[in-house]
Design a protein around this motif. Structure first.
Motif, mmCIF file in Angstrom:
data_model
loop_
_atom_site.group_PDB
_atom_site.id
_atom_site.type_symbol
_atom_site.label_atom_id
_atom_site.label_comp_id
_atom_site.label_asym_id
_atom_site.label_seq_id
_atom_site.Cartn_x
_atom_site.Cartn_y
_atom_site.Cartn_z
ATOM 1 N N GLU A 41 0.821 -1.223 0.000
ATOM 2 C CA GLU A 41 0.000 0.000 0.000
ATOM 3 C C GLU A 41 0.853 1.270 0.000
ATOM 4 N N GLY A 72 1.662 3.179 -2.329
ATOM 5 C CA GLY A 72 1.231 4.214 -3.286
ATOM 6 C C GLY A 72 0.640 5.422 -2.578
ATOM 7 N N GLY A 73 -0.138 5.175 -1.538
ATOM 8 C CA GLY A 73 -0.785 6.271 -0.794
ATOM 9 C C GLY A 73 0.242 7.211 -0.168
ATOM 10 N N PRO A 74 1.178 6.661 0.631
ATOM 11 C CA PRO A 74 2.198 7.547 1.209
ATOM 12 C C PRO A 74 3.018 8.278 0.144
ATOM 13 N N PHE A 132 1.988 9.247 -2.868
ATOM 14 C CA PHE A 132 1.115 10.305 -3.403
ATOM 15 C C PHE A 132 1.119 11.508 -2.450
ATOM 16 N N CYS A 133 0.940 11.194 -1.162
ATOM 17 C CA CYS A 133 0.893 12.231 -0.135
ATOM 18 C C CYS A 133 2.219 12.996 -0.083
ATOM 19 N N LEU A 175 2.722 15.328 -3.159
ATOM 20 C CA LEU A 175 1.906 16.550 -3.101
ATOM 21 C C LEU A 175 2.482 17.541 -2.091
ATOM 22 N N PHE A 204 4.282 21.521 -2.767
ATOM 23 C CA PHE A 204 3.922 22.781 -2.109
ATOM 24 C C PHE A 204 5.093 23.299 -1.276
ATOM 25 N N SER A 250 -10.050 -2.007 2.547
ATOM 26 C CA SER A 250 -9.077 -3.065 2.810
ATOM 27 C C SER A 250 -7.653 -2.580 2.520
ATOM 28 N N TYR A 251 -7.553 -1.396 1.946
ATOM 29 C CA TYR A 251 -6.273 -0.822 1.535
ATOM 30 C C TYR A 251 -6.043 0.404 2.424
ATOM 31 N N ARG A 252 -5.932 0.145 3.753
ATOM 32 C CA ARG A 252 -6.035 1.250 4.719
ATOM 33 C C ARG A 252 -4.906 2.272 4.632
ATOM 34 N N LEU A 253 -3.657 1.783 4.673
ATOM 35 C CA LEU A 253 -2.522 2.716 4.657
ATOM 36 C C LEU A 253 -2.515 3.522 3.352
ATOM 37 N N GLY A 254 -2.734 2.799 2.240
ATOM 38 C CA GLY A 254 -2.750 3.463 0.938
ATOM 39 C C GLY A 254 -3.842 4.515 0.875
ATOM 40 N N GLY A 258 -3.049 7.526 2.934
ATOM 41 C CA GLY A 258 -2.057 8.379 2.262
ATOM 42 C C GLY A 258 -2.704 9.244 1.191
ATOM 43 N N PHE A 259 -3.572 8.622 0.365
ATOM 44 C CA PHE A 259 -4.250 9.376 -0.696
ATOM 45 C C PHE A 259 -5.147 10.456 -0.097
ATOM 46 N N LEU A 283 -4.905 11.890 2.886
ATOM 47 C CA LEU A 283 -4.076 12.933 3.499
ATOM 48 C C LEU A 283 -3.517 13.869 2.416
ATOM 49 N N GLY A 284 -3.079 13.271 1.299
ATOM 50 C CA GLY A 284 -2.534 14.061 0.192
ATOM 51 C C GLY A 284 -3.564 15.045 -0.329
ATOM 52 N N LYS A 285 -4.794 14.563 -0.510
ATOM 53 C CA LYS A 285 -5.861 15.433 -1.026
ATOM 54 C C LYS A 285 -6.155 16.560 -0.038
ATOM 55 N N ILE A 333 -4.005 17.802 2.132
ATOM 56 C CA ILE A 333 -2.856 18.713 2.115
ATOM 57 C C ILE A 333 -2.986 19.693 0.960
ATOM 58 N N ARG A 334 -3.379 19.158 -0.214
ATOM 59 C CA ARG A 334 -3.542 20.018 -1.396
ATOM 60 C C ARG A 334 -4.580 21.109 -1.124
ATOM 61 N N GLU A 356 -3.492 7.607 -23.128
ATOM 62 C CA GLU A 356 -3.524 7.494 -21.675
ATOM 63 C C GLU A 356 -3.553 8.871 -21.011
#
Lengths: 264, 264
Positions: free
Chosen positions: A172, A174-176, A178-179, A182, A186, B25-29, B32-33, B35-37, B39-40, B180
């Motif tokens: 997982e 990818g999430g960290p 991405f964070c 971003l 900034f 089921s993809y908690r950490l990921g 992260g996503f 949190l990133g959003k 932060i933006r 793409e």
């Protein structure tokens, strides 16, 4: 060294082969630059300067931003995450080649293409807006700027490697990543000069390695800092590079030791 | 008509539930996503607030009015991301052959490819945006219900227009199997909607109104609410969507008619 040059050459051909993707990538980046430039010009309005940036300095800031975003922030973090998670990285680990050297060659190929495109774009935009650019006359400024950009690029490479290496322990990551990307954009000043932020927040960011990637090189180029300050900051930036590279290599070695080749 | 709506409602609920389970089921990921959003959102808002510490107005708009444009952009953009997320994976769906399954299922392939992936992270992120939009409304002078109704009608119109663009991108994916970046160009160009189009040069403003109607999607609803949009432009906004929706569907149908399956 020869094998890394071959990797660079192949990656360069691959990037140039996917022309439609490249052109679309660049078009998208160009839209962001126009957007930021227009906003800053609207902010300056009839005033001679805003936050200490004159019209020509602000134009130069935004155009340099496009070049630095293309050169510094073109990384391979997402590919690394994908290769570890899918197990494809196994095929690289058994080859007589350093993965970091290989990744750096690929990274450099991508950066070369994007750098050339970015320079063409900013030349076009500069001509379109017929704005006066700030071009430093002092060769020392150019030298220090080039050095800081090269160090920034390596700093981003290892920082991204450090975060992406989480993929060795979790699928997982990818999430960290991405964070992180971003936040970094900034905090590096890749959307707006950090001068606009409140003093406390700016000072807090200055003790991290992020402002060295965009904000510091551009201020150096615009001669907003003295050569002595520039040398001092460049030394700090290099120290950050060594610290981050050491951490990235340490985490990488630990990661490879715990790697189970899932899916491979 | 009603059984059709019920059927598609059930399909949407089922696929949305599956998407939510996958993200949970993809908690950490997912964290992260998310949190990133956040932060933006935080950084852009902090940026806007910081800018207005130094200026009174930008392109004739006060801080609260500029904040309304920014929040409107977020409302429209996030709604589209929540509802039409499937298009981001359209190329892969086509190139890996999964699109063949969509074609044999008793459900519109266009609905499957555009609406069957729901991004619950954006659903969480839109909550603070709605709260902040409410706070912005509260700081503006009281407006009649007509202005509120017009604002929400134009928001709905904007989401429908974005749907037309997503259908076009999905059609491109089916037809070419390689574009793409098309959706990412849209994302980058959409970045220009963060600010009212009045900040741009006339040529850019015209392009954003008539060529890629970002202005219709992000600036028009806020301008209508502030009473700065004439009846003619309101009619134009609805006319653009009324024309774009059938045209994009026509393009989609033609793309599907030419589709010959790209995988076994």
């Amino acid at each position: 060294m020869k094998k890394y040059l071959i990797a660079y050459s192949i990656a360069l051909q691959e990037t140039l082969q996917r022309r439609s993707t490249l052109i679309m990538d660049r078009l998208g980046g160009f839209a962001v630059v126009i957007s930021l430039y227009s906003f800053w010009i609207a902010l300056i309005g009839d005033k001679s300067s805003f936050l200490g940036y004159s019209r020509s300095e602000m134009l130069t800031y935004v155009l340099l931003l496009n070049i630095l975003r293309s050169f510094v922030f073109a990384g391979r973090g997402w590919q690394l995450v994908g290769e570890i998670s899918s197990g494809r990285i196994s095929s690289y680990l058994v080859r007589p080649i350093s993965y970091h050297g290989y990744a750096l060659s690929l990274d450099l190929a991508q950066k070369s293409v994007h750098l050339v495109s970015a320079i063409l774009e900013v030349s076009l935009l500069a001509a379109l807006v017929r704005g006066q650019l700030f071009i430093p006359a002092d060769p020392a400024t150019w030298l220090l700027f080039t050095a800081s950009v090269v160090v920034s690029s390596l700093l981003f490479f290892f920082l991204e490697f450090l975060v992406s290496s989480l993929a060795f322990w979790t699928s997982e990551s990818g999430g960290p990543l991405f964070c992180f990307e971003l936040f970094l954009q900034f905090a590096a000043g890749a959307f707006f000069p950090l001068d606009v932020l409140p003093e406390g927040l700016r000072r807090a960011l200055e003790i991290t390695p992020f402002p060295y990637m965009v904000y510091f090189p551009i201020r150096l180029f615009l001669q907003k800092i003295t050569p002595a300050q520039a040398l001092h900051l460049l030394t700090l930036e290099t120290a950050w590079l060594f610290a981050v590279a050491a951490a990235a290599l340490f985490v990488w070695r630990r990661g490879v030791r715990s790697y189970a080749a899932e899916g491979g | 008509m009603r059984p059709l709506i019920v059927k598609y409602g059930r399909i949407w609920m089922r696929t949305a539930s599956m998407a939510m389970q996958a993200q949970l089921s993809y908690r950490l990921g997912s964290f992260g996503f998310l949190l990133g959003k956040m932060i933006r959102l935080f950084f852009f808002f902090a940026f806007m607030a910081a800018v207005f510490q130094h200026v009174e107005q930008v392109a004739g708009y006060s801080l609260v009015e500029t904040a309304l444009f920014f929040m409107t952009f977020n409302l429209v953009d996030m709604s589209a991301q929540i509802l039409f997320r499937g298009v981001y994976g359209a190329r892969r769906t086509v190139s890996e052959g999964d699109f063949d399954f969509y074609l044999v299922q008793p459900c519109s392939p266009l609905f499957r490819i555009t609406c069957s992936t729901v991004d619950f992270l954006d659903m969480v992120t839109i909550l603070p945006v709605i709260v902040m939009t409410g706070m912005v409304f509260a700081r503006l002078p009281a407006m009649g219900w007509e202005r509120h109704a017009l604002y929400w009608l134009l928001i709905f119109n904007a989401v429908a227009l974005i749907y037309a663009i997503h259908v076009l991108v999905a059609g491109l994916a089916v037809r070419t199997q390689e574009l793409e970046s098309a959706i990412w160009i849209y994302r980058d160009v959409m970045f220009m909607g963060k600010f009212p189009v009045d900040v741009y040069a006339p040529s850019v403003r015209h392009a954003l109104t008539f060529v890629i109607p970002i202005a219709v999607m992000t600036t028009f609803p806020a301008k209508a609410f502030l009473g700065r949009l004439s009846t003619m432009w309101i009619a134009y906004a609805f006319a653009v969507t009324a024309a774009a929706l059938p045209l994009s569907c026509l393009y989609w149908n033609r793309s599907v008619a030419r589709y010959t399956s790209s995988s076994s």
